[in-house]
Design a protein around this motif. Structure first.
Motif, PDB file in Angstrom:
ATOM      1  N   TYR A   1      -8.956   0.619  -2.049  1.00 49.77           N
ATOM      2  CA  TYR A   1      -9.228   0.833  -3.464  1.00 49.77           C
ATOM      3  C   TYR A   1      -7.952   0.996  -4.283  1.00 49.77           C
ATOM      4  O   TYR A   1      -7.932   1.681  -5.300  1.00 49.77           O
ATOM      5  CB  TYR A   1     -10.133   2.059  -3.668  1.00 49.77           C
ATOM      6  CG  TYR A   1     -11.588   1.755  -3.405  1.00 49.77           C
ATOM      7  CD1 TYR A   1     -12.456   1.491  -4.457  1.00 49.77           C
ATOM      8  CD2 TYR A   1     -12.083   1.711  -2.123  1.00 49.77           C
ATOM      9  CE1 TYR A   1     -13.785   1.200  -4.229  1.00 49.77           C
ATOM     10  CE2 TYR A   1     -13.411   1.423  -1.868  1.00 49.77           C
ATOM     11  CZ  TYR A   1     -14.261   1.166  -2.925  1.00 49.77           C
ATOM     12  OH  TYR A   1     -15.579   0.866  -2.688  1.00 49.77           O
ATOM     13  N   ARG A   2      -6.895   0.348  -3.865  1.00 52.10           N
ATOM     14  CA  ARG A   2      -5.632   0.360  -4.613  1.00 52.10           C
ATOM     15  C   ARG A   2      -5.472  -1.025  -5.248  1.00 52.10           C
ATOM     16  O   ARG A   2      -4.608  -1.806  -4.896  1.00 52.10           O
ATOM     17  CB  ARG A   2      -4.474   0.708  -3.679  1.00 52.10           C
ATOM     18  CG  ARG A   2      -4.595   2.111  -3.100  1.00 52.10           C
ATOM     19  CD  ARG A   2      -3.810   2.294  -1.819  1.00 52.10           C
ATOM     20  NE  ARG A   2      -2.370   2.152  -2.002  1.00 52.10           N
ATOM     21  CZ  ARG A   2      -1.492   2.232  -1.014  1.00 52.10           C
ATOM     22  NH1 ARG A   2      -1.924   2.432   0.235  1.00 52.10           N
ATOM     23  NH2 ARG A   2      -0.205   2.100  -1.255  1.00 52.10           N
ATOM     24  N   ASP A   3      -6.355  -1.300  -6.205  1.00 50.80           N
ATOM     25  CA  ASP A   3      -6.459  -2.653  -6.747  1.00 50.80           C
ATOM     26  C   ASP A   3      -5.223  -3.085  -7.524  1.00 50.80           C
ATOM     27  O   ASP A   3      -4.881  -4.269  -7.539  1.00 50.80           O
ATOM     28  CB  ASP A   3      -7.697  -2.763  -7.642  1.00 50.80           C
ATOM     29  CG  ASP A   3      -8.982  -2.846  -6.822  1.00 50.80           C
ATOM     30  OD1 ASP A   3      -8.904  -2.688  -5.588  1.00 50.80           O
ATOM     31  OD2 ASP A   3     -10.059  -3.055  -7.412  1.00 50.80           O
ATOM     32  N   THR A   4      -4.556  -2.155  -8.192  1.00 56.71           N
ATOM     33  CA  THR A   4      -3.343  -2.527  -8.923  1.00 56.71           C
ATOM     34  C   THR A   4      -2.279  -3.025  -7.966  1.00 56.71           C
ATOM     35  O   THR A   4      -1.638  -4.065  -8.211  1.00 56.71           O
ATOM     36  CB  THR A   4      -2.807  -1.325  -9.722  1.00 56.71           C
ATOM     37  OG1 THR A   4      -3.762  -0.955 -10.716  1.00 56.71           O
ATOM     38  CG2 THR A   4      -1.494  -1.678 -10.410  1.00 56.71           C
ATOM     39  N   GLU A   5      -2.087  -2.300  -6.872  1.00 55.16           N
ATOM     40  CA  GLU A   5      -1.090  -2.725  -5.887  1.00 55.16           C
ATOM     41  C   GLU A   5      -1.497  -4.040  -5.224  1.00 55.16           C
ATOM     42  O   GLU A   5      -0.642  -4.885  -4.916  1.00 55.16           O
ATOM     43  CB  GLU A   5      -0.922  -1.622  -4.833  1.00 55.16           C
ATOM     44  CG  GLU A   5      -0.253  -0.370  -5.396  1.00 55.16           C
ATOM     45  CD  GLU A   5      -0.437   0.834  -4.506  1.00 55.16           C
ATOM     46  OE1 GLU A   5       0.509   1.168  -3.777  1.00 55.16           O
ATOM     47  OE2 GLU A   5      -1.531   1.432  -4.539  1.00 55.16           O
ATOM     48  N   ALA A   6      -2.811  -4.214  -5.023  1.00 54.88           N
ATOM     49  CA  ALA A   6      -3.294  -5.485  -4.465  1.00 54.88           C
ATOM     50  C   ALA A   6      -2.982  -6.633  -5.418  1.00 54.88           C
ATOM     51  O   ALA A   6      -2.532  -7.712  -4.998  1.00 54.88           O
ATOM     52  CB  ALA A   6      -4.790  -5.404  -4.204  1.00 54.88           C
ATOM     53  N   GLN A   7      -3.190  -6.409  -6.725  1.00 51.37           N
ATOM     54  CA  GLN A   7      -2.920  -7.456  -7.714  1.00 51.37           C
ATOM     55  C   GLN A   7      -1.441  -7.816  -7.752  1.00 51.37           C
ATOM     56  O   GLN A   7      -1.083  -8.994  -7.905  1.00 51.37           O
ATOM     57  CB  GLN A   7      -3.387  -6.989  -9.091  1.00 51.37           C
ATOM     58  CG  GLN A   7      -3.232  -8.037 -10.191  1.00 51.37           C
ATOM     59  CD  GLN A   7      -4.132  -9.221  -9.978  1.00 51.37           C
ATOM     60  OE1 GLN A   7      -5.343  -9.101  -9.980  1.00 51.37           O
ATOM     61  NE2 GLN A   7      -3.529 -10.403  -9.807  1.00 51.37           N
TER      62      GLN A   7
END
Length: 362
Positions: free
Chosen positions: A222-228
């Motif tokens: 759930y670390r979507d910013t880092e994934a992006q």
């Protein structure tokens, strides 16, 4: 004794005359511009009549005035349930239980989601109207006995709620999505690099594989910013077209955040150092609004980032909204938006506004 407009609207609400609530309240938005109950009941009435846009706008305004009301949080969770976005709804229900551990509707909704609440189920409930069972109906009053009992039991209940919530979150994270289709075969790993052209980032095969793996790992956590960010590294790099296509598919799994779920926002200063690395990332920035342009269904503004203190201006970024939200240009605000580009120029695709009710002469 004559009742106020808000009191009459509340009475209509409890009698399930939701259209009357809207008729009574909407013409009085100036009078009640800083009233939490006004926006809560107006948002709930819109929710019951199927006006998701109106409900979203009014409930966001209510949250700007009072952030910790469990009925408000449950109402905002219900908006996500209508779209089948259970992950986002869960975040709101857990937050509601943090502030009110005995909140029955939040417990009921979480239990339903655990047992059988996938996307198609909630879309079906929305279509049939059965989704209304998840719409909150605020209590008229709480008696003293109930409040005292809540105080006496709160420590025990909060502890139990934390344990249950922690268990639920851990299990939700593990089951967020099946990414087995993103596993690279040996043959795929033989063509990771595009040898021609010019690119913003030149990566080795090892760096491409690491970014690809990190994007999936961050997503599952759930670390979507880092994934992006990892996704952007690949999309703007010399990675092969095959890898870029698979990486771009992962973006479809990323969630749209809310003010309640976005905790670590990238600063404006960081973004302007390498804007394309943060393309499509969501940010929550503070500042002031100016140059508003409003149409029937959209509005835009120039956002003076960092100028909420009236002392430092970090930069000016255009913001565009696909819906019209209430805003006061004389007050500081926070904007939730997605970093986007048009003709090489950065702008925010706005999603929400948080503006506290403070005196005009602050």
């Amino acid at each position: 004794m004559a009742k106020t407009v808000l009191e009459r609207a509340k009475k209509a609400f409890f009698r399930k005359r939701y259209s009357d609530v809207i008729t009574l309240l909407e013409p009085n938005i100036i009078q009640y511009r800083d009233s939490f109950p006004y926006y809560l009941f107006l948002g709930l009435a819109c929710l019951h009549t199927g006006d998701s846009g109106g409900a979203t706008s009014y409930l966001q305004r209510a949250r700007a005035i009072k952030m910790r009301d469990p009925d408000l949080l449950a109402a905002q969770a219900a908006l996500f349930l209508r779209r089948g976005e259970t992950d986002q709804a869960v975040e709101y229900y857990l937050e509601a239980l943090e502030y009110a551990p005995r909140h029955a509707l939040s417990k009921k909704a979480l239990n339903f989601i655990r047992k059988k609440g996938d996307r198609d189920v909630f879309l079906g409930l929305t279509e049939t109207g059965a989704i209304r069972k998840f719409y909150p109906r605020p209590h008229k009053k709480r008696n003293v006995k109930t409040i005292l009992l809540f105080v006496l039991c709160s420590v025990v209940v909060i502890t139990g709620s934390f344990i249950v919530s922690h268990f639920f979150i851990n299990n939700t994270i593990k089951q967020r999505a099946d990414l087995s289709s993103f596993i690279l075969q040996d043959v795929d790993k033989k063509s990771l690099v595009d040898l021609g052209g010019s690119y913003r980032y030149v990566l080795s095969e090892g760096q491409i594989l690491k970014a690809y793996s990190n994007a999936q790992r961050f997503f599952q956590s759930y670390r979507d910013t880092e994934a992006q960010i990892e996704i952007n590294k690949i999309l703007h790099s010399n990675a092969s077209l095959f890898i870029k296509q698979k990486t771009r598919l992962l973006m479809d799994y990323l969630s749209v955040p809310t003010f309640a779920t976005i905790t670590n926002s990238i600063s404006y200063k960081t973004v302007i150092e390498d804007p394309y690395l943060y393309q499509d990332c969501w940010v929550r920035w503070k500042g002031m609004a100016t140059n508003l342009v409003t149409t029937e269904k959209q509005f835009s503004l120039d956002f003076l980032i960092g100028y909420d203190t009236r002392s430092t201006l970090e930069g000016i970024v255009p913001v565009r909204f696909d819906s019209v939200l209430p805003i006061q240009t004389t007050k500081p605000l926070e904007i939730l938006g997605k970093i986007s580009f048009e003709n090489g120029s950065l702008y925010l695709a706005g999603s929400g506004i948080y503006q506290t009710a403070i005196p005009e002469n602050r």
